[in-house]
Design a protein around this motif. Structure first.
Motif, short mmCIF file in Angstrom:
data_model
loop_
_atom_site.label_atom_id
_atom_site.label_comp_id
_atom_site.label_asym_id
_atom_site.label_seq_id
_atom_site.Cartn_x
_atom_site.Cartn_y
_atom_site.Cartn_z
N PHE A 213 15.01 1.37 36.84
CA PHE A 213 13.98 2.23 37.41
C PHE A 213 14.02 2.09 38.92
N PRO A 214 14.93 2.80 39.60
CA PRO A 214 15.07 2.65 41.05
C PRO A 214 13.78 3.02 41.78
N GLY A 215 13.41 2.18 42.73
CA GLY A 215 12.25 2.48 43.55
C GLY A 215 10.92 2.08 42.97
N ALA A 216 10.90 1.54 41.75
CA ALA A 216 9.64 1.14 41.13
C ALA A 216 9.91 0.00 40.16
N GLN A 217 9.28 -1.13 40.36
CA GLN A 217 9.43 -2.26 39.46
C GLN A 217 8.56 -2.05 38.23
N PRO A 218 9.11 -2.10 37.01
CA PRO A 218 8.30 -1.86 35.81
C PRO A 218 7.32 -2.99 35.54
N LEU A 219 6.28 -2.67 34.80
CA LEU A 219 5.32 -3.63 34.31
C LEU A 219 5.62 -3.90 32.84
N TYR A 220 5.58 -5.17 32.43
CA TYR A 220 5.99 -5.56 31.08
C TYR A 220 4.79 -6.08 30.30
N VAL A 221 4.68 -5.60 29.05
CA VAL A 221 3.69 -6.10 28.10
C VAL A 221 4.46 -6.57 26.88
N ALA A 222 4.39 -7.87 26.59
CA ALA A 222 5.15 -8.44 25.48
C ALA A 222 4.19 -8.98 24.43
N LEU A 223 4.36 -8.54 23.18
CA LEU A 223 3.54 -8.99 22.06
C LEU A 223 4.46 -9.46 20.94
N PRO A 224 3.99 -10.37 20.11
CA PRO A 224 4.82 -10.80 18.98
C PRO A 224 4.90 -9.70 17.93
N ARG A 225 5.64 -9.95 16.89
CA ARG A 225 5.71 -8.99 15.78
C ARG A 225 4.29 -8.77 15.25
N GLN A 226 3.93 -7.49 15.06
CA GLN A 226 2.57 -7.14 14.67
C GLN A 226 2.40 -7.18 13.15
N PRO A 227 1.17 -7.40 12.68
CA PRO A 227 0.94 -7.44 11.23
C PRO A 227 1.23 -6.08 10.60
N ALA A 228 1.94 -6.10 9.49
CA ALA A 228 2.25 -4.85 8.79
C ALA A 228 0.99 -4.30 8.13
N GLY A 229 0.89 -2.99 8.08
CA GLY A 229 -0.25 -2.35 7.44
C GLY A 229 -1.46 -2.18 8.32
#
Length: 441
Positions: A213-229
């Motif tokens: 992403f030239p010119g803009a540093q991305p923001l990261y949101v990291a979550l674990p594997r989510q509960p199914a259903g």
């Protein structure tokens, strides 16, 4: 002049043909007895894809599968909708062996050799008999990589093994907006460090910079594997409003989503390209989120540099050979057609007077020889002399009543010499074909 053009065209056609053939190079590199032994370019385990899980012995696996319809080993992550699986199977009778992802190749092979199991699930890779069921669309990939839900692949495989109709598609995963508390916690972390790492996420070292992403540093949101259903928290749109113009990258287990500039067109292209290539590998192994994210950012960079999304293509120097080569066959064809057209015109013009009688041709060619005699010198005079010699022989043959075929052959030779004379003195109007056509008209 026409003869000269004709031969120039022929020479050009030959030159173009030779040039085209010379540039059609094919090469091969062959070695005998010196090729190095084939090696895995990435040694097993070097990319963090192994979980370290171990398996019971082959005898224990067989006994476990024989004792229960579903055997789930410690560390297994795959889940599914039991009711949908029973409906696809048409009743009981199937046996499922579920093992954790990230096994060594030898252990994975052992799992596939457990004959008592109808279906074997390694991580989220589903196989049975001679088949392997794989998701092929985003609505199925998100179930598989965000929650570990393999209902779609499992029902499809079991229905095929039981010769039953293909089950309906798995419903799209449910979504919900983040609560005020969830959004506050995430935005606070993003304003401070540019990343939010939820408990259980393995993304401990998100890249500080990226060319995706030239010119803009991305923001990261990291979550674990989510509960199914359960509904998946849709952070992207809410965060895009909080941080306008910033790329938002959300990681749910091994599933990655993008929101931000050009998201409407950009996200679908990257998702199809990335998971279409790496889904099989991601389903079987336990790659850390950092590795998955790094490969995803590399794919984003490659797609952007391909000229999509208003990013200019890298500069490529002008290569005249690449421009010229496609035109060579057409240039050859044009030269060949020109040569054939001029040759046909010459033959037609020479043959046309031969349809007249011997006296008319003899008289017309004699008149032509007389008319051009005052215009010749040097080479043209020699050509005219040869033509007059042929005319004299033709006149004698006609007087002696020799066959017309013989007389016409002498007149043809005279006409050829007179045609050459006209070329040499630069007077196309004195070509026999033109002169005799006007005279006979």
């Amino acid at each position: 002049m026409a003869d000269r053009i004709r031969w120039v065209l022929l020479a050009a056609a030959v030159a173009v043909l030779v040039t085209f053939l010379l540039v059609q190079k094919q090469s091969t590199d062959v070695s005998y007895g010196q090729a190095p032994a084939a090696k895995d370019p990435i040694p097993e385990g070097s990319a963090g894809e192994l979980s370290g899980a171990t398996l019971p012995s082959d005898e224990q696996l067989t006994a476990m599968v024989g004792a229960a319809p579903v055997v789930r080993l410690p560390g297994a992550i795959a889940t599914w909708d039991d009711q949908a699986v029973r409906a696809a199977a048409g009743g009981p009778g199937y046996r499922i062996l579920v093992v954790p992802p990230g096994l060594k190749k030898a252990d994975t092979q052992r799992v596939h050799e457990v004959e008592a199991a109808t279906v074997r699930i390694v991580g989220t890779e589903v196989s049975g008999g001679i088949y392997q069921a794989s998701a092929d669309r985003a609505s199925e990939w998100i179930h598989q990589f965000a929650t570990g839900d393999v209902t779609g692949s499992l029902t499809t495989l079991i229905a095929r093994l039981n010769h039953r109709p293909e089950p309906p598609d798995q419903p799209a995963i449910a979504r919900r907006d983040p609560t005020a508390g969830e959004l506050t916690a995430v935005t606070t972390a993003l304003r401070g460090t540019g990343r939010y790492l939820a408990p259980g996420a393995t993304l401990n070292d998100a890249p500080a910079t990226t060319s995706a992403f030239p010119g803009a540093q991305p923001l990261y949101v990291a979550l674990p594997r989510q509960p199914a259903g359960q509904p998946l928290v849709h952070f992207g749109p809410a965060l895009a409003k909080e941080f306008p113009g910033r790329p938002i990258v959300a990681v749910y287990g091994q599933w990655i989503e993008y929101d931000g500039p050009s998201a409407a067109a950009f996200s679908d292209v990257v998702t199809a390209s990335f998971y279409g290539q790496f889904a099989d590998r991601l389903s079987e192994y336990a790659y850390p989120q950092r590795n998955v994210l790094g490969a995803w950012l590399d794919r984003v960079t490659a797609i952007r540099y391909a000229g999509l999304f208003d990013r200019p293509l890298p500069y490529t120097p002008f290569d005249p050979l690449r421009v010229t080569l496609p035109a060579l066959p057409w240039l050859f064809a044009a030269c060949a057609v020109g040569f054939l057209a001029l040759s046909a015109r010459r033959v037609v013009h020479r043959d046309r007077p031969a349809t007249t009688g011997v006296p008319a041709r003899l008289a017309g060619l004699t008149a032509l020889a007389v008319e051009v005699s005052g215009l010749t010198d040097g080479a043209s005079a020699a050509a005219l002399g040869r033509g007059i010699t042929q005319l004299t022989a033709a006149g004698e043959a006609f007087t002696e009543k020799l066959p017309d075929r013989h007389v016409h052959s002498l007149l043809d030779a005279a006409e050829s010499d007179l045609d050459t004379t006209a070329d040499l003195i630069g007077r196309p109007d004195y070509r026999p074909a033109a002169f005799l056509r006007g005279r006979l008209a």
